[in-house]
Enzyme design. Structure first.
Site, short mmCIF file in Angstrom:
data_model
loop_
_atom_site.label_atom_id
_atom_site.label_comp_id
_atom_site.label_asym_id
_atom_site.label_seq_id
_atom_site.Cartn_x
_atom_site.Cartn_y
_atom_site.Cartn_z
CB CYS A 8 -1.00 -0.01 1.17
SG CYS A 8 -0.29 0.19 2.81
CG ASN A 11 4.45 -1.69 5.07
OD1 ASN A 11 5.56 -2.01 5.46
ND2 ASN A 11 3.48 -2.56 4.99
CB CYS A 13 -3.66 1.58 6.87
SG CYS A 13 -3.46 3.08 7.83
NE ARG A 14 -4.56 1.31 1.57
CZ ARG A 14 -4.42 1.99 0.46
NH1 ARG A 14 -5.33 1.87 -0.50
NH2 ARG A 14 -3.40 2.80 0.27
CB SER A 15 0.37 -3.45 2.75
OG SER A 15 1.12 -2.46 3.39
CG ASP A 122 -5.21 5.02 2.91
OD1 ASP A 122 -5.27 4.59 4.08
OD2 ASP A 122 -4.22 5.63 2.47
#
Length: 151
Positions: A8, A11, A13-15, A122
């Site tokens: 993301c 690095n 939140c999402r990933s 996000d």
């Protein structure tokens, strides 16, 4: 050993969520999962506290992960590279050295036919509920992805 990288922007939140969730669904002795960001904003930091909380609420510990930036050598180190959204996909592809590098990169949500918008939102500027929604989306997609990888 099959290696998978989730990417993301920062690095945090999402990933990291995708990293932790997918790792929990795959046998450790056959798969290596990691995550990175296309930007250098948070290098060395732990994931966002809200990502850690949502993961922990689902019995996944991502608190030991540390943010790192995507690097060209990741094309050599990973079999599959999944971008969380189109912007990060474009950033990764811009670093590719060959068609072989490009072929490794996919949008994460491409594996989920039930989702029409292929960009994982996000949640960084949102509330805990936004992180919970992203967790559910990633979890559903990791179910599909893990079945694909194991078969």
């Amino acid at each position: 050993m099959t290696s998978i990288l989730m990417v993301c922007l920062g690095n945090i939140c999402r990933s990291p969520l995708a990293h932790g969730i997918l790792q929990s669904k795959l046998p450790e002795d056959h798969f290596y999962v990691d995550s990175a960001g296309t930007a250098a904003y948070h290098i060395g930091n732990t994931p966002d506290k809200r990502s850690i909380t949502v993961a922990r609420n689902n019995d996944i510990d991502i608190s030991t992960q540390r943010a790192r930036q995507f690097k060209i050598s990741d094309f050599d180190a990973f079999d599959y590279i999944y971008a969380m959204d189109q912007s990060n996909y474009t950033n990764i592809i811009s670093l590719a050295r060959s068609n072989k590098d490009i072929e490794k990169v996919k949008l994460f949500l491409e594996v989920n036919d039930a989702i029409s918008n292929k960009n994982v939102p996000d949640p960084y500027y949102g509330e805990l509920s936004d992180f919970e929604n992203v967790y559910a989306l990633i979890d559903d997609t990791c179910d599909i992805l893990s079945k694909f990888l194991i078969d």
